[in-house]
Write an enzyme that holds these catalytic residues in place. Structure first.
Site, PDB file in Angstrom:
ATOM      1  N   ARG A  36      38.239  36.366  28.209  1.00 12.99           N
ATOM      2  CA  ARG A  36      39.181  35.736  27.287  1.00 12.99           C
ATOM      3  C   ARG A  36      38.752  34.342  26.862  1.00 12.99           C
ATOM      4  O   ARG A  36      39.011  33.924  25.733  1.00 12.99           O
ATOM      5  CB  ARG A  36      40.564  35.698  27.950  1.00 12.99           C
ATOM      6  N   ARG A  37      38.086  33.589  27.755  1.00 11.87           N
ATOM      7  CA  ARG A  37      37.830  32.170  27.487  1.00 11.87           C
ATOM      8  C   ARG A  37      36.342  31.884  27.323  1.00 11.87           C
ATOM      9  O   ARG A  37      35.536  32.211  28.202  1.00 11.87           O
ATOM     10  CB  ARG A  37      38.402  31.323  28.624  1.00 11.87           C
ATOM     11  N   ALA A 144      37.585  43.443  46.339  1.00 15.27           N
ATOM     12  CA  ALA A 144      36.493  42.827  45.584  1.00 15.27           C
ATOM     13  C   ALA A 144      35.625  41.939  46.475  1.00 15.27           C
ATOM     14  O   ALA A 144      34.408  41.885  46.328  1.00 15.27           O
ATOM     15  CB  ALA A 144      37.067  42.013  44.426  1.00 15.27           C
ATOM     16  N   LYS A 195      51.165  51.078  46.698  1.00 15.32           N
ATOM     17  CA  LYS A 195      50.547  50.418  47.856  1.00 15.32           C
ATOM     18  C   LYS A 195      50.667  48.896  47.760  1.00 15.32           C
ATOM     19  O   LYS A 195      50.769  48.209  48.778  1.00 15.32           O
ATOM     20  CB  LYS A 195      49.095  50.864  48.015  1.00 15.32           C
ATOM     21  N   SER A 258      44.115  40.707  50.913  1.00 14.00           N
ATOM     22  CA  SER A 258      45.159  41.280  50.069  1.00 14.00           C
ATOM     23  C   SER A 258      46.080  40.194  49.526  1.00 14.00           C
ATOM     24  O   SER A 258      46.818  39.553  50.269  1.00 14.00           O
ATOM     25  CB  SER A 258      45.981  42.296  50.865  1.00 14.00           C
ATOM     26  N   GLU A 285      50.194  41.978  41.962  1.00 16.68           N
ATOM     27  CA  GLU A 285      50.642  43.053  41.068  1.00 16.68           C
ATOM     28  C   GLU A 285      51.923  43.718  41.559  1.00 16.68           C
ATOM     29  O   GLU A 285      52.723  44.211  40.764  1.00 16.68           O
ATOM     30  CB  GLU A 285      49.542  44.110  40.937  1.00 16.68           C
TER      31      GLU A 285
END
Length: 332
Positions: A36-37, A144, A195, A258, A285
């Protein structure tokens, strides 16, 4: 599917997008990358790593075509891997002038489209006329941060067209990554949302000093709740103990990486929801997923005491101590 997958693009600039880019470039000579940037792109090119996420992962930027123009990236790519936070997904797509219907789209988004309460693949099929045979999802217990460290991990690719899923698998298979394939697109998408919800509640309980004994009982009840919902929302045969369901739940509920567990732990320690959100460096999320699934479940009427507990804490501002105590009384 001759010449499949063609040119590949990563859509998003966060930690999961960066981890996926590392995997893709272990198998592909080059790729496109939408961010985006422009200032982030310039710093990325100069430093050879993402300046904001997983900065220990270095890239050969000569093999990457960066752009802030989503239309340019979509136009020059055949496979689009979306890894943007679900609350921002619609806003990114609003800029599109290039059709998506001839693209293969792989969603790595672990959330729903807010307001519409739609799965990512359903939204793309309904609003952008992408065939279900061209829509796939990727899920599994795969932080990640551990991908950045090259630690052995497992992912599942799901598509209505199983041959397409199998054709995608080699892109994500290397020395530290294993892949499997499935047709359970909707089930895996819903499981990825659930989850995160359960991880927030696990974090709240941890912050309130509930111990390992309780957490084990919590997880066993959470996976049963997930199974009940998936059985009502998408009646496809599945083994809930597979890594895309139980495995992803376990790592999200237990791992120090997490963000959903971290968010919940802050609430359990006494932070307000707003304060916890402000202190989080990344989006949890499950905060958005809880509202979406709660509203979806008004249609299915599945018994979901854990979901109801989190909704009461996040959106009805009820006392975590009181509602968690009520939840524990439903467990076996």
């Amino acid at each position: 599917m001759e010449n499949f997958p063609g040119k590949i693009a990563i859509m998003g600039g966060g930690s999961w997008a960066t981890a996926l880019a590392k995997i893709v470039l272990s198998n592909q000579p080059e790729m496109n990358w939408y961010m985006r940037r422009q200032e982030v792109i310039e710093e990325f090119k100069q430093a050879k790593h993402n300046p904001s996420y997983l900065s220990a992962v270095t890239f050969d930027t000569e093999r990457i075509h960066f752009s802030t123009d989503i239309n340019e990236i979509v136009d020059r790519s055949d496979l689009l891997i979306f890894a943007t936070p679900s609350p921002f997904f619609k806003n990114h797509l609003k800029q599109l002038r290039v059709p998506l219907r001839d693209k293969t789209i792989l969603s790595a988004i672990k959330g729903l489209v807010p307001d519409e309460n739609m799965l990512i693949t359903d939204y793309l099929a309904e609003c952008y006329q992408v065939s279900l045979d061209r829509l796939a999802v990727i899920a599994g217990p795969c932080h990640a941060e551990e991908v950045a460290l090259g630690r052995l991990s497992y992912l599942t690719l799901a598509c209505k067209d199983l041959d397409r899923a199998r054709a995608l698998a080699p892109i994500f298979t290397n020395d530290f990554m294993r892949t499997s394939c499935s047709r359970d697109v909707r089930g895996m998408e819903y499981a990825s949302v659930l989850k995160n919800i359960y991880a927030i509640v696990a974090g709240i309980c941890h912050g309130m000093k509930y111990g390992d004994n309780f957490q084990a009982v919590f997880i066993s009840n959470a996976i049963k709740e997930m199974q009940r919902f998936l059985g009502s929302a998408h009646t496809l045969p599945r083994d809930i103990s597979d890594s895309a369901y139980l495995g992803d739940l376990l790592v999200t509920a237990y791992s120090r990486y997490s963000r959903n567990r971290t968010f919940g732990s802050m609430i359990g320690k006494g932070y307000s929801v707003k304060t916890a959100q402000l202190e989080m460096e990344m989006i949890a999320e499950g905060y958005y997923g809880a509202k979406c699934i709660y509203e979806i479940n008004e249609r299915y009427q599945v018994d979901m005491p854990i979901l109801d507990t989190l909704y009461a804490i996040l959106y009805e501002r009820q006392s975590p101590q009181a509602v968690i105590r009520r939840m524990t009384e439903t467990f076996k």
